[in-house]
Design a protein around this motif. Structure first.
Motif, mmCIF file in Angstrom:
data_model
loop_
_atom_site.group_PDB
_atom_site.id
_atom_site.type_symbol
_atom_site.label_atom_id
_atom_site.label_comp_id
_atom_site.label_asym_id
_atom_site.label_seq_id
_atom_site.Cartn_x
_atom_site.Cartn_y
_atom_site.Cartn_z
ATOM 1 N N SER A 185 52.451 -24.705 -14.334
ATOM 2 C CA SER A 185 53.793 -24.168 -13.479
ATOM 3 C C SER A 185 53.865 -23.423 -12.359
ATOM 4 C CB SER A 185 54.168 -22.738 -14.642
ATOM 5 O OG SER A 185 52.284 -21.910 -14.533
ATOM 6 N N GLY A 186 54.637 -22.342 -12.027
ATOM 7 C CA GLY A 186 54.890 -22.356 -10.458
ATOM 8 C C GLY A 186 53.747 -20.954 -10.228
ATOM 9 N N ARG A 221 50.421 -23.600 -10.249
ATOM 10 C CA ARG A 221 50.529 -24.456 -8.877
ATOM 11 C C ARG A 221 50.047 -23.610 -7.039
ATOM 12 N NH1 ARG A 221 55.241 -26.321 -11.472
ATOM 13 N NH2 ARG A 221 56.521 -25.756 -9.374
ATOM 14 N N ARG A 222 50.605 -22.277 -7.573
ATOM 15 C CA ARG A 222 50.550 -21.831 -6.635
ATOM 16 C C ARG A 222 48.750 -21.044 -6.052
ATOM 17 N NH1 ARG A 222 55.714 -19.121 -8.090
ATOM 18 N NH2 ARG A 222 54.067 -17.789 -9.147
ATOM 19 N N ARG A 267 47.456 -23.805 -4.379
ATOM 20 C CA ARG A 267 47.774 -24.238 -3.266
ATOM 21 C C ARG A 267 47.311 -23.485 -1.982
ATOM 22 N NH1 ARG A 267 53.230 -25.313 -4.650
ATOM 23 N NH2 ARG A 267 53.202 -22.940 -4.302
#
Length: 357
Positions: free
Chosen positions: A329-330, A333-334, A337
């Motif tokens: 999911s976002g 992933r965030r 990062r």
């Protein structure tokens, strides 16, 4: 022939006085020897009387006689023959003064009276008790109990009154009044007679919400810990029925939400070391839960373990792809990062987690 009374079957008025006494005693769960002692007759006479009763009423066996005693109103389940009813006032006072009984549903069903574990019979019978305990004092009719415990495959016989009767005997355990009562709208646990762990859990969740809104992190962590300590494994483990299945799922999710809230506050308080071990265990048990993976990554990163945090992401990514065929999911992933960049702040403390239990 179904083991239940029907409108075509003669009722107890077709019996003689002594036969009615025997049927009443059978309905109360007494054995032939106990009935013989109570009526001052030989045990063989009791057996003969019971055989005559079965023939007169068209019943198949002793179990059918027990059900018939309930259905025709000769016996009030758990309170003995109607000929000697206990007054309502006395029953309520007795319940109030009875030793506290604890019913635990947050694991395999257990009932303790004065610290002693009680035997509750087979699983369907236990499931009936679990439904009553989950009802939080709300009266439940026979049809609702059938729907909750048997779903689309109801039993052939009218077993609910029999199960209630057996549960009353098991819960009383020869000491104290019945803790299951029947009113105009159905069966329920006697108010104040039983301590149910699910009810205590909900009280603690209410307190957690208040502490959280008041900005009291230490109190929030303390109450979350108390709530989580109530769990002894999978809720309602092994119990059959649609309601048990739904409640099992709900309570598992409740536990995860409680852990997430507690760990969020621990991370805010800088208690990464305390949180990491619990997050590892919970993530292993729920490998597809991305908010948990995000929290674990954050805790590892803040604890100086960047490589381990990135490894958690990689494992979660592979598991999502293999099991569900989806990418992370976002939120995940965030977090990945931010850790790759060495962001000092790291993911926000509530990123992707549940709003509350």
């Amino acid at each position: 022939m179904p083991t239940t009374a029907t409108t075509d079957r003669p009722d107890a008025t077709a019996l003689g006085r002594q036969e009615r006494q025997v049927l009443s005693a059978v309905g109360c769960g007494l054995g032939d020897d106990e009935i013989a002692d109570a009526l001052a007759v030989p045990e063989d006479t009791v057996a003969e009387l019971l055989a005559r009763i079965l023939v007169k009423l068209g019943l198949r066996d002793r179990a059918a006689a027990i059900v018939h005693a309930f259905d025709c109103g000769l016996v009030a389940p758990g309170r003995g023959p109607r000929a000697r009813p206990a007054s309502r006032t006395v029953a309520v006072r007795a319940a109030e003064s009875a030793p506290r009984m604890g019913i635990s549903l947050l694991g395999p069903l257990q009932v303790r009276r004065d610290g002693r574990l009680l035997r509750l019979g087979h699983l369907r019978q236990q499931a009936v008790l679990a439904v009553l305990a989950l009802g939080a004092g709300r009266p439940l009719g026979q049809q609702e109990l059938l729907d909750d415990v048997w779903g689309m495959e109801p039993p052939v016989a009218n077993v609910v009154p029999v199960y209630i009767y057996r549960l009353r005997k098991a819960l009383c355990d020869g000491a104290g009044p019945a803790v299951i009562e029947r009113g105009p709208r159905g069966y329920q646990l006697v108010p104040g007679a039983v301590d149910v762990d699910v009810a205590r859990l909900e009280e603690l969740v209410t307190g957690i919400g208040k502490a959280d809104r008041a900005g009291e992190p230490l109190e929030t962590v303390r109450l979350c810990t108390r709530a989580l300590d109530l769990f002894r494994g999978e809720p309602l483990a092994g119990l059959p029925g649609p309601l048990a299945e739904l409640e099992r799922l709900r309570l598992v999710e409740r536990r995860i939400a409680l852990v997430q809230r507690k760990l969020e506050w621990q991370l805010r308080l800088g208690q990464e070391a305390e949180a990491i071990a619990e997050l590892f265990a919970l993530s292993a048990a729920h490998p597809l839960n991305e908010p948990l993976a995000t929290m674990l990554m954050r805790a590892l990163y803040r604890g100086g373990r960047q490589a381990d945090a990135l490894l958690v992401f990689e494992r979660a990514r592979r598991r999502l792809a293999d099991d569900l065929g989806v990418p992370p999911s976002g939120v995940l992933r965030r977090a990945h990062r931010m850790i790759l960049r060495g962001d000092e702040a790291g993911p926000g403390p509530s990123a992707g987690t549940a709003a509350g239990p």
